[in-house]
Design a protein around this motif. Structure first.
Motif, PDB file in Angstrom:
ATOM      1  N   ASN A 139       0.824  -1.209   0.000  1.00 55.85           N
ATOM      2  CA  ASN A 139       0.000   0.000   0.000  1.00 55.85           C
ATOM      3  C   ASN A 139       0.863   1.266   0.000  1.00 55.85           C
ATOM      4  OD1 ASN A 139      -2.692   1.234   0.126  1.00 55.85           O
ATOM      5  ND2 ASN A 139      -2.018   1.947   2.128  1.00 55.85           N
ATOM      6  N   ASN A 140       2.051   1.171   0.606  1.00 58.47           N
ATOM      7  CA  ASN A 140       2.974   2.305   0.683  1.00 58.47           C
ATOM      8  C   ASN A 140       3.985   2.319  -0.474  1.00 58.47           C
ATOM      9  OD1 ASN A 140       1.776   3.201   3.060  1.00 58.47           O
ATOM     10  ND2 ASN A 140       3.123   1.957   4.331  1.00 58.47           N
ATOM     11  N   SER A 141       3.790   1.448  -1.458  1.00 54.33           N
ATOM     12  CA  SER A 141       4.715   1.316  -2.604  1.00 54.33           C
ATOM     13  C   SER A 141       6.152   1.091  -2.130  1.00 54.33           C
ATOM     14  CB  SER A 141       4.637   2.544  -3.515  1.00 54.33           C
ATOM     15  OG  SER A 141       3.350   2.652  -4.070  1.00 54.33           O
ATOM     16  N   ASP A 142       6.306   0.251  -1.115  1.00 57.25           N
ATOM     17  CA  ASP A 142       7.613  -0.054  -0.518  1.00 57.25           C
ATOM     18  C   ASP A 142       8.043  -1.477  -0.913  1.00 57.25           C
ATOM     19  OD1 ASP A 142       9.827  -0.522   1.085  1.00 57.25           O
ATOM     20  OD2 ASP A 142       8.824  -0.059   2.971  1.00 57.25           O
ATOM     21  N   GLY A 143       8.557  -1.596  -2.127  1.00 55.66           N
ATOM     22  CA  GLY A 143       8.955  -2.901  -2.650  1.00 55.66           C
ATOM     23  C   GLY A 143      10.077  -3.555  -1.871  1.00 55.66           C
ATOM     24  N   LYS A 144      10.973  -2.772  -1.301  1.00 57.18           N
ATOM     25  CA  LYS A 144      12.094  -3.341  -0.531  1.00 57.18           C
ATOM     26  C   LYS A 144      11.587  -4.098   0.699  1.00 57.18           C
ATOM     27  CE  LYS A 144      16.116  -0.455  -1.693  1.00 57.18           C
ATOM     28  NZ  LYS A 144      15.704   0.000  -2.990  1.00 57.18           N
ATOM     29  N   THR A 145      10.620  -3.505   1.401  1.00 54.07           N
ATOM     30  CA  THR A 145      10.058  -4.181   2.571  1.00 54.07           C
ATOM     31  C   THR A 145       9.300  -5.433   2.133  1.00 54.07           C
ATOM     32  OG1 THR A 145       9.944  -2.150   3.851  1.00 54.07           O
ATOM     33  CG2 THR A 145       8.493  -3.937   4.549  1.00 54.07           C
ATOM     34  N   MET A 146       8.560  -5.328   1.026  1.00 54.94           N
ATOM     35  CA  MET A 146       7.849  -6.509   0.525  1.00 54.94           C
ATOM     36  C   MET A 146       8.829  -7.635   0.238  1.00 54.94           C
ATOM     37  SD  MET A 146       5.048  -4.913  -2.045  1.00 54.94           S
ATOM     38  CE  MET A 146       4.158  -6.471  -2.195  1.00 54.94           C
ATOM     39  N   ALA A 147       9.903  -7.322  -0.481  1.00 56.82           N
ATOM     40  CA  ALA A 147      10.909  -8.335  -0.846  1.00 56.82           C
ATOM     41  C   ALA A 147      11.535  -8.949   0.398  1.00 56.82           C
ATOM     42  CB  ALA A 147      11.976  -7.717  -1.747  1.00 56.82           C
ATOM     43  N   SER A 148      11.683  -8.165   1.465  1.00 56.96           N
ATOM     44  CA  SER A 148      12.292  -8.686   2.694  1.00 56.96           C
ATOM     45  C   SER A 148      11.385  -9.699   3.404  1.00 56.96           C
ATOM     46  CB  SER A 148      12.657  -7.545   3.644  1.00 56.96           C
ATOM     47  OG  SER A 148      11.498  -7.011   4.260  1.00 56.96           O
ATOM     48  N   TRP A 154       7.767  -7.169  -7.358  1.00 55.18           N
ATOM     49  CA  TRP A 154       7.170  -6.219  -6.417  1.00 55.18           C
ATOM     50  C   TRP A 154       7.912  -4.890  -6.435  1.00 55.18           C
ATOM     51  CZ3 TRP A 154       2.494  -7.220  -5.481  1.00 55.18           C
ATOM     52  CH2 TRP A 154       2.044  -8.529  -5.300  1.00 55.18           C
ATOM     53  N   LEU A 155       9.239  -4.928  -6.548  1.00 55.61           N
ATOM     54  CA  LEU A 155      10.018  -3.686  -6.649  1.00 55.61           C
ATOM     55  C   LEU A 155       9.554  -2.886  -7.859  1.00 55.61           C
ATOM     56  CD1 LEU A 155      13.575  -5.090  -5.863  1.00 55.61           C
ATOM     57  CD2 LEU A 155      12.253  -3.545  -4.408  1.00 55.61           C
ATOM     58  N   MET A 156       9.401  -3.571  -8.999  1.00 56.93           N
ATOM     59  CA  MET A 156       8.984  -2.930 -10.245  1.00 56.93           C
ATOM     60  C   MET A 156       7.568  -2.354 -10.112  1.00 56.93           C
ATOM     61  SD  MET A 156       8.586  -4.625 -14.060  1.00 56.93           S
ATOM     62  CE  MET A 156       7.103  -5.582 -13.697  1.00 56.93           C
ATOM     63  N   LEU A 157       6.652  -3.148  -9.600  1.00 57.75           N
ATOM     64  CA  LEU A 157       5.268  -2.693  -9.482  1.00 57.75           C
ATOM     65  C   LEU A 157       5.151  -1.514  -8.509  1.00 57.75           C
ATOM     66  CD1 LEU A 157       3.357  -6.097  -9.518  1.00 57.75           C
ATOM     67  CD2 LEU A 157       3.515  -4.416 -11.359  1.00 57.75           C
ATOM     68  N   CYS A 158       5.861  -1.581  -7.401  1.00 58.14           N
ATOM     69  CA  CYS A 158       5.802  -0.481  -6.430  1.00 58.14           C
ATOM     70  C   CYS A 158       6.395   0.790  -7.017  1.00 58.14           C
ATOM     71  CB  CYS A 158       6.529  -0.864  -5.147  1.00 58.14           C
ATOM     72  SG  CYS A 158       5.596  -2.012  -4.122  1.00 58.14           S
ATOM     73  N   GLU A 159       7.483   0.648  -7.731  1.00 60.05           N
ATOM     74  CA  GLU A 159       8.124   1.807  -8.360  1.00 60.05           C
ATOM     75  C   GLU A 159       7.185   2.453  -9.381  1.00 60.05           C
ATOM     76  OE1 GLU A 159      12.026   1.942 -10.836  1.00 60.05           O
ATOM     77  OE2 GLU A 159      12.528   1.245  -8.817  1.00 60.05           O
ATOM     78  N   SER A 160       6.506   1.625 -10.155  1.00 66.40           N
ATOM     79  CA  SER A 160       5.636   2.163 -11.205  1.00 66.40           C
ATOM     80  C   SER A 160       4.354   2.778 -10.635  1.00 66.40           C
ATOM     81  CB  SER A 160       5.291   1.081 -12.235  1.00 66.40           C
ATOM     82  OG  SER A 160       4.423   0.123 -11.670  1.00 66.40           O
ATOM     83  N   GLN A 161       3.931   2.360  -9.441  1.00 61.53           N
ATOM     84  CA  GLN A 161       2.680   2.863  -8.844  1.00 61.53           C
ATOM     85  C   GLN A 161       2.911   3.998  -7.860  1.00 61.53           C
ATOM     86  OE1 GLN A 161      -0.287   2.254  -9.799  1.00 61.53           O
ATOM     87  NE2 GLN A 161       0.157   0.524 -11.104  1.00 61.53           N
ATOM     88  N   LEU A 164       8.671  -7.097 -19.399  1.00 54.70           N
ATOM     89  CA  LEU A 164       8.838  -5.871 -18.617  1.00 54.70           C
ATOM     90  C   LEU A 164       9.726  -6.119 -17.394  1.00 54.70           C
ATOM     91  CD1 LEU A 164       5.209  -4.405 -18.620  1.00 54.70           C
ATOM     92  CD2 LEU A 164       7.220  -3.414 -19.733  1.00 54.70           C
ATOM     93  N   LEU A 165       9.514  -7.264 -16.749  1.00 51.18           N
ATOM     94  CA  LEU A 165      10.315  -7.621 -15.579  1.00 51.18           C
ATOM     95  C   LEU A 165      11.780  -7.798 -15.962  1.00 51.18           C
ATOM     96  CD1 LEU A 165      10.490  -8.272 -12.577  1.00 51.18           C
ATOM     97  CD2 LEU A 165       9.796 -10.630 -13.130  1.00 51.18           C
ATOM     98  N   GLU A 166      12.034  -8.479 -17.081  1.00 50.69           N
ATOM     99  CA  GLU A 166      13.419  -8.663 -17.564  1.00 50.69           C
ATOM    100  C   GLU A 166      14.106  -7.315 -17.769  1.00 50.69           C
ATOM    101  OE1 GLU A 166      15.355 -11.359 -18.139  1.00 50.69           O
ATOM    102  OE2 GLU A 166      13.767 -12.647 -17.359  1.00 50.69           O
TER     103      GLU A 166
END
Length: 159
Positions: A14-23, A48-55, A147-149
């Motif tokens: 929800n906070n677009s924090d892909g790093k925390t999600m990945a952890s 998740w990093l990509m999606l959070c960055e884009s959103q 896109l992920l690649e």
């Protein structure tokens, strides 16, 4: 304890924090959903990093409910609200997630949602006509993984 892990995961989304999600993911994680198919390890984390960055900052919102866990398994319901980047159309996607835990982290994460319903919202008429067909899912998986690649190459993330 595992309930807190899922809460942390979706709060981070929800906070677009892909790093925390990945952890929250184990290094050997396996993720699966209708849009990306099956992703493993760094590819799942990078998605998740990509999606959070884009959103980030674009009105993306997540609500999560009905978290249930035991020592080894969990489940949750979550809903995403966003504008699909390719068309600008509003999407409200309803997703049911299941999890398997290992070493206090998520090792398997499966998201299930109605791809046809998503395609109608995100793409419009073409999504309504073709979103329920297997070739559509295959094409979508190819596009999302491409896109992920590109994202991983740009960010120098290992595959």
């Amino acid at each position: 304890m595992m309930e807190k892990l899922i809460e942390t995961f979706y709060t981070a989304l929800n906070n677009s924090d892909g790093k925390t999600m990945a952890s929250c993911y184990h290094d050997d994680v396996v993720f699966e959903d209708p849009a990306f198919g099956i992703l493993q390890g760094e590819r799942a984390k990078s998605m998740w990093l990509m999606l959070c960055e884009s959103q980030n900052g674009k009105g993306f919102k997540v609500e999560f409910t009905n978290i249930k866990t035991d020592k080894n398994r969990g489940s949750a319901h979550w809903e995403a609200y966003y504008n699909f980047s390719k068309t600008g159309k509003k999407v409200h996607n309803k997703i049911d997630a299941t999890f398997i835990f290992k070493d206090g982290l998520i090792i398997k994460h499966t998201d299930v949602f109605d791809l046809h319903k998503w395609a109608k919202q995100a793409i419009g008429l073409k999504g309504m006509l073709f979103g329920g067909m297997s070739f559509f899912k295959k094409k979508l998986n190819t596009q999302t993984n491409s896109l992920l690649e590109k994202y991983m190459e740009k960010k120098k993330l290992s595959n």
